[in-house]
Design an enzyme around this catalytic site. Structure first.
Site, PDB file in Angstrom:
ATOM      1  N   ASP A 156      -2.376   0.560  -1.189  1.00 54.47           N
ATOM      2  CA  ASP A 156      -2.122   1.962  -0.822  1.00 54.47           C
ATOM      3  C   ASP A 156      -1.643   2.737  -2.058  1.00 54.47           C
ATOM      4  OD1 ASP A 156       0.311   0.482  -0.765  1.00 54.47           O
ATOM      5  OD2 ASP A 156       1.279   1.960   0.516  1.00 54.47           O
ATOM      6  N   GLU A 180       3.170  -0.275   0.868  1.00 55.71           N
ATOM      7  CA  GLU A 180       4.224  -0.414  -0.133  1.00 55.71           C
ATOM      8  C   GLU A 180       4.828   0.942  -0.451  1.00 55.71           C
ATOM      9  OE1 GLU A 180       6.447  -0.959  -3.824  1.00 55.71           O
ATOM     10  OE2 GLU A 180       4.777   0.400  -3.524  1.00 55.71           O
TER      11      GLU A 180
HETATM   12 ZN    ZN Z   1       3.282   0.379  -6.983  1.00 63.70          ZN
END
Ligand code: ZN
Length: 382
Positions: free
Chosen positions: A75, A141
């Site tokens: 992501d 993340e």
């Molecule tokens: Zn990163």
């Protein structure tokens, strides 16, 4: 099996606009690249109330022996104002030897570099090299990190799989590839403190209880002494007041409440629990009434210099001629979750443009990183 070109794979990944929590086919690109090498791919979709469902990929080549894991995230953060970019952030354009696009540095370039390194390793050594290589790629993340790495690690542990060493491909280098690896990160917690008083007239303070005065005393108690002096590997912990809010438009009213916010970046001599006790002791000693609201972003962790840091440093030096500084600076990363399962070190591209407009990675750097990851695999599986 075709050899993977890390540059083309990086561009392919950038073309999937996987802004958290969207995947947009980014994991499919990785899946398709590594499956022909013999990786067994598991797509793990996790959900939790109040958060979006997230796709993750865990892929493993080999079933026994020592287990080397590469962890990362597919992501990316949003591009921000598109007019501020000199290119389309999701096209993967190459200009003057650099791949431009959101995620080029953080960290699609590093994922592609590791896939290329693994393909060359398998080409050299075959699939039966006596160990296991895995990729743990999360789509969560840059977001809340609830349905990502933490849950994949639990899933792996429940299957009885053990990881012996893990490299996270975050952009750790400050200026050039090879100048810095991260062996730990500070913890972070955010706190809102509200001093509770009694409203009244400024001319009759004995009939009121001024929360502003309380708050000043409380904050003074918190910033009056240092938390620690740092360690061999960490800078001193730091408490920074981020805001003080009273919002009193009058000149003759003592307000009922006064609020402040502060953030603590702390090293591994503390935990969020020990710091919460530290804060309460100091606040209680002032005698004032208060409310405390604490949220913990992550605990501090350290992989002390040893076998893994030596392996990383040797691999980096063999390709770049530089021995990386072993640092614990910067924000948090998913390595904070991995540390509970395996020794973990972060090493990736140069971080100068991450999260910025015109994020980019030099093609030479991506190729160098692929060679470095390959050198790590060679040393881990002698
Ligand atoms: Zn990163």
């Amino acid at each position: 099996m075709a050899r993977i070109d890390p540059v083309e794979l990086t561009r392919d990944l950038i073309r999937r606009p996987s802004v958290t929590p969207k995947d947009e086919g980014a994991l499919d690109v990785i899946h398709a690249a590594i499956e022909p090498m013999g990786f067994v791919c598991h797509r793990l979709r996790f959900s939790a109330e109040g958060t979006p469902d997230i796709d993750n990929l865990y892929a493993r080549l080999g079933t026994g022996g020592r287990h080397f894991c590469f962890a990362g995230h597919s992501d990316v953060v949003p591009p921000g104002d598109l007019r501020a970019w000199s290119v389309d952030p999701f096209k993967g354009e190459v200009i003057d030897g650099h791949i431009y696009g959101r995620g080029a540095a953080d960290m699609k370039g590093a994922i592609a570099a590791f896939c290329a390194a693994a393909s060359q390793f398998v080409e050299r050594r075959g699939r039966d090299f006596g160990g296991s290589i895995s990729l743990l790629i999360t789509g969560d993340e840059e977001g809340p990190a609830i349905n990502g790495t933490v849950k994949v690690l639990d899933w792996i542990a429940q299957r009885g799989e053990r990881i012996n060493a893990c490299i996270v491909g975050e952009p750790t280098n400050a200026k050039v590839v090879g100048d810095m690896a991260k062996i730990g990160r500070r913890g972070s917690m955010n706190t809102r403190l509200t001093a509770i008083g009694q409203q009244g007239h400024v001319a009759y303070p004995h009939l009121a209880d001024n929360p502003n005065h309380q708050l000043v005393r409380m904050l003074g108690a918190l910033i009056g002494e240092e938390l620690d002096r740092g360690t061999d590997y960490f800078q001193p912990s730091s408490l920074q007041i981020t805001t003080i809010d009273v919002g009193n438009p009058t000149t003759n009213v003592i307000p009922a409440r006064a609020t402040a916010g502060f953030n603590i970046r702390f090293n591994d001599t503390h935990s969020s629990k020990s710091l919460t006790e530290w804060i309460r002791r100091r606040l209680d000693a002032t005698g004032g009434r208060y409310e405390l609201d604490i949220s913990v972003s992550g605990e501090a962790f350290l992989t002390p210099p040893g076998e893994l840091s030596a392996l990383v440093s040797d691999a980096v030096e063999s390709i770049t001629g530089r021995r990386p500084e072993l640092s614990t600076t910067g924000g948090t990363s998913d390595a904070r979750f991995i540390r509970a399962h395996a020794p973990v070190i972060e090493f990736g591209l140069v971080g100068l443009t991450m999260h910025k407009t015109d994020e980019r990675a030099a093609i030479a750097d991506i190729n160098a990183l692929a060679a470095i990851y390959g050198a790590m695999l060679d040393r881990f599986f002698p």
